[in-house]
Write an enzyme that holds these catalytic residues in place. Structure first.
Site, short mmCIF file in Angstrom:
data_model
loop_
_atom_site.label_atom_id
_atom_site.label_comp_id
_atom_site.label_asym_id
_atom_site.label_seq_id
_atom_site.Cartn_x
_atom_site.Cartn_y
_atom_site.Cartn_z
N ILE A 190 0.82 -1.22 0.00
CA ILE A 190 0.00 0.00 0.00
C ILE A 190 0.85 1.27 0.00
CG2 ILE A 190 -2.04 -1.07 1.05
CD1 ILE A 190 -1.25 0.38 3.70
N TYR A 203 3.42 4.90 16.78
CA TYR A 203 2.35 4.10 16.19
C TYR A 203 1.05 4.91 16.17
CZ TYR A 203 -1.34 0.53 16.01
OH TYR A 203 -2.47 -0.19 15.71
N LYS A 213 -0.89 6.37 12.87
CA LYS A 213 -2.26 5.91 12.59
C LYS A 213 -3.20 7.11 12.51
CE LYS A 213 -3.80 2.25 12.41
NZ LYS A 213 -4.05 1.34 11.25
N TRP A 245 -6.77 -3.61 21.23
CA TRP A 245 -6.27 -4.81 21.91
C TRP A 245 -6.76 -6.10 21.25
CZ3 TRP A 245 -6.15 -4.41 27.98
CH2 TRP A 245 -5.54 -3.21 28.36
N1 LIG Z 1 -3.25 -5.72 16.96
C1 LIG Z 1 -3.90 -4.89 17.77
O1 LIG Z 1 -3.94 -5.08 19.00
C2 LIG Z 1 -4.61 -3.70 17.21
C3 LIG Z 1 -5.24 -2.81 18.09
C4 LIG Z 1 -5.92 -1.70 17.57
C5 LIG Z 1 -5.98 -1.49 16.20
N2 LIG Z 1 -5.34 -2.37 15.37
C6 LIG Z 1 -5.42 -2.10 13.93
O2 LIG Z 1 -6.04 -3.22 13.31
C7 LIG Z 1 -5.53 -3.37 11.99
C8 LIG Z 1 -5.04 -4.80 11.80
O3 LIG Z 1 -3.95 -5.01 12.71
P1 LIG Z 1 -3.30 -6.45 12.90
O4 LIG Z 1 -3.16 -6.67 14.34
O5 LIG Z 1 -4.00 -7.45 12.05
O6 LIG Z 1 -1.85 -6.17 12.31
P2 LIG Z 1 -0.79 -7.23 11.75
O7 LIG Z 1 -1.07 -8.58 12.27
O8 LIG Z 1 0.55 -6.63 11.98
O9 LIG Z 1 -1.11 -7.25 10.21
C9 LIG Z 1 -0.80 -6.16 9.39
C10 LIG Z 1 -0.57 -6.69 8.00
O10 LIG Z 1 -0.23 -5.57 7.17
C11 LIG Z 1 0.78 -6.00 6.31
N3 LIG Z 1 1.57 -4.89 5.81
C12 LIG Z 1 2.59 -4.24 6.41
N4 LIG Z 1 3.08 -3.30 5.59
C13 LIG Z 1 2.36 -3.37 4.45
C14 LIG Z 1 2.39 -2.67 3.24
N5 LIG Z 1 3.29 -1.70 3.01
N6 LIG Z 1 1.51 -3.00 2.27
C15 LIG Z 1 0.60 -3.99 2.47
N7 LIG Z 1 0.52 -4.69 3.59
C16 LIG Z 1 1.38 -4.38 4.58
C17 LIG Z 1 1.65 -6.92 7.13
O11 LIG Z 1 2.41 -7.72 6.26
P3 LIG Z 1 3.69 -8.55 6.80
O12 LIG Z 1 3.08 -9.69 7.58
O13 LIG Z 1 4.36 -8.96 5.56
O14 LIG Z 1 4.46 -7.60 7.65
C18 LIG Z 1 0.59 -7.70 7.91
O15 LIG Z 1 0.19 -8.83 7.19
C19 LIG Z 1 -4.45 -2.30 11.83
O16 LIG Z 1 -5.02 -1.17 11.24
C20 LIG Z 1 -4.06 -1.97 13.26
O17 LIG Z 1 -3.55 -0.67 13.36
C21 LIG Z 1 -4.67 -3.46 15.83
#
Ligand SMILES: NC(=O)c1ccc[n+]([C@@H]2O[C@H](COP(=O)([O-])OP(=O)(O)OC[C@H]3O[C@@H](n4cnc5c(N)ncnc54)[C@H](OP(=O)(O)O)[C@@H]3O)[C@@H](O)[C@H]2O)c1
Length: 303
Positions: free
Chosen positions: A41, A130, A134, A155
């Site tokens: 992206i 972070y 965001k 979370w």
């Molecule tokens: N995890 C939490 O506790 C949490 C809490 C609040 C909000 N969120 C939000 O929820 C959403 C999903 O989070 P998640 O926990 O699923 O995160 P995640 O497990 O880190 O997954 C993020 C994905 O994005 C991919 N990515 C990274 N850079 C990219 C790029 N340049 N182009 C395309 N894809 C890319 C990563 O690929 P790689 O695997 O190759 O790195 C990974 O597969 C995010 O918006 C996050 O900010 C998460």
């Protein structure tokens, strides 16, 4: 012509992305998921190519640089993924008239002195890179794509990718005593339940003539600190572990993590319920299933 039954997902390889790929789809919808290797992206060209190839009715962005501590040492990479990436998607979606569903975070809030859950229009005040990146992503989405929904969540936990539960289970299995911070309060959210909620939302957007664009909160219904969350994990884990464990509540300073975290970042989710009828259920039964599943797949074979 856009296909109004098709959702195009970016970030399909992550925790939420994988849950989205496995979740039941509302009737008549299809979902195409692209991993980072398939569409980066941060590249405007790759974003444009993906939209031209798939012609979706809605774009869902689950891609992120989600390593909160890592973002402190790699702020430029975090900014590229969390802000410029959504900016690229918003420009492309805005130009093509495609709605964009962007996932954001409770870490846009500062949390100091707060005791009531944050509403969508409360002023953001991120404490770490972070959260800052965001928040910048949210701003770019609002500027470039009028047909947007920004959904802040918090979370996330699930079975598929490593998260707080995996860490706790590892420590609970191998230690006699563990320390868990008790001065960070938030709303744990099942990534599987969130995936289902987001797909329902996408279905509503695709079938409604005039969706209510804007920013919404969607997280689990329980407000807990991390120590309390760990106790709930242990209440399930101890059913299959024949040992005693001391869980000690400590302050965040005990771990000296690179990124500061909000002391309180619970989200008020009444707006999304009133607008779209969406509410997350109590995740305790799901937690029990995840802990059991992980323990069964984790345990060393008995000799
Ligand atoms: N995890 C939490 O506790 C949490 C809490 C609040 C909000 N969120 C939000 O929820 C959403 C999903 O989070 P998640 O926990 O699923 O995160 P995640 O497990 O880190 O997954 C993020 C994905 O994005 C991919 N990515 C990274 N850079 C990219 C790029 N340049 N182009 C395309 N894809 C890319 C990563 O690929 P790689 O695997 O190759 O790195 C990974 O597969 C995010 O918006 C996050 O900010 C998460």
């Amino acid at each position: 012509m856009a296909d109004n039954t098709k959702i195009l997902l970016f970030g399909a390889g992550g925790m939420l992305g994988r849950e989205l790929l496995g979740a039941p789809l509302p009737g008549g919808l299809s979902l195409v998921g692209l991993t980072r290797a398939q569409a980066d992206i941060t590249s405007p060209e790759q974003v444009d190519r993906a939209l031209a190839e798939h012609r979706p009715g809605l774009v869902l962005n689950a891609a992120a640089f989600s390593n909160v501590d890592g973002a402190e040492s790699q702020p430029k990479v975090a900014l590229a993924v969390n802000a410029q990436g959504p900016g690229n998607l918003a420009r492309a979606c805005g130009q093509a008239g495609i709605p964009l569903l962007q996932v954001s975070t409770d870490y846009v809030f500062g949390g100091s002195g707060q005791t009531i859950p944050y509403r969508e229009d409360d002023p953001p005040a991120p404490l770490n890179q972070y959260g800052l990146t965001k928040l910048r992503g949210e701003q770019l989405v609002r500027q470039a794509c009028p047909s947007h929904l920004i959904v802040r969540t918090s979370w996330l936990f699930g079975a598929l990718s490593r998260n707080f539960i995996h860490l706790m289970l590892e420590l609970m299995r191998t230690r006699a005593a563990i320390k868990v911070v008790a001065d960070q309060v938030g709303c744990p959210t099942s990534a599987g339940d969130l995936a289902q909620g987001l797909l329902r939302l996408a279905g509503l957007v695709l079938s409604q003539r005039e969706p209510v664009w804007g920013t919404y909160h969607l997280s689990g219904p329980l407000v807990l600190n991390r120590y309390e969350f760990a106790q709930m994990i242990w209440a399930e884990a101890c059913k299959r572990l024949d040992k005693d464990l001391v869980i000690e509540p400590v302050g965040s300073e005990a771990f000296a993590a690179p990124a500061k975290r909000p002391a309180y970042s619970a989200l008020d989710c009444s707006k999304i319920e009133q607008t779209f009828g969406l509410a997350m259920e109590d995740w305790r039964p799901e937690l029990a299933r995840i802990v059991e599943y992980l323990q069964k797949s984790e345990q060393p074979p008995r000799v």
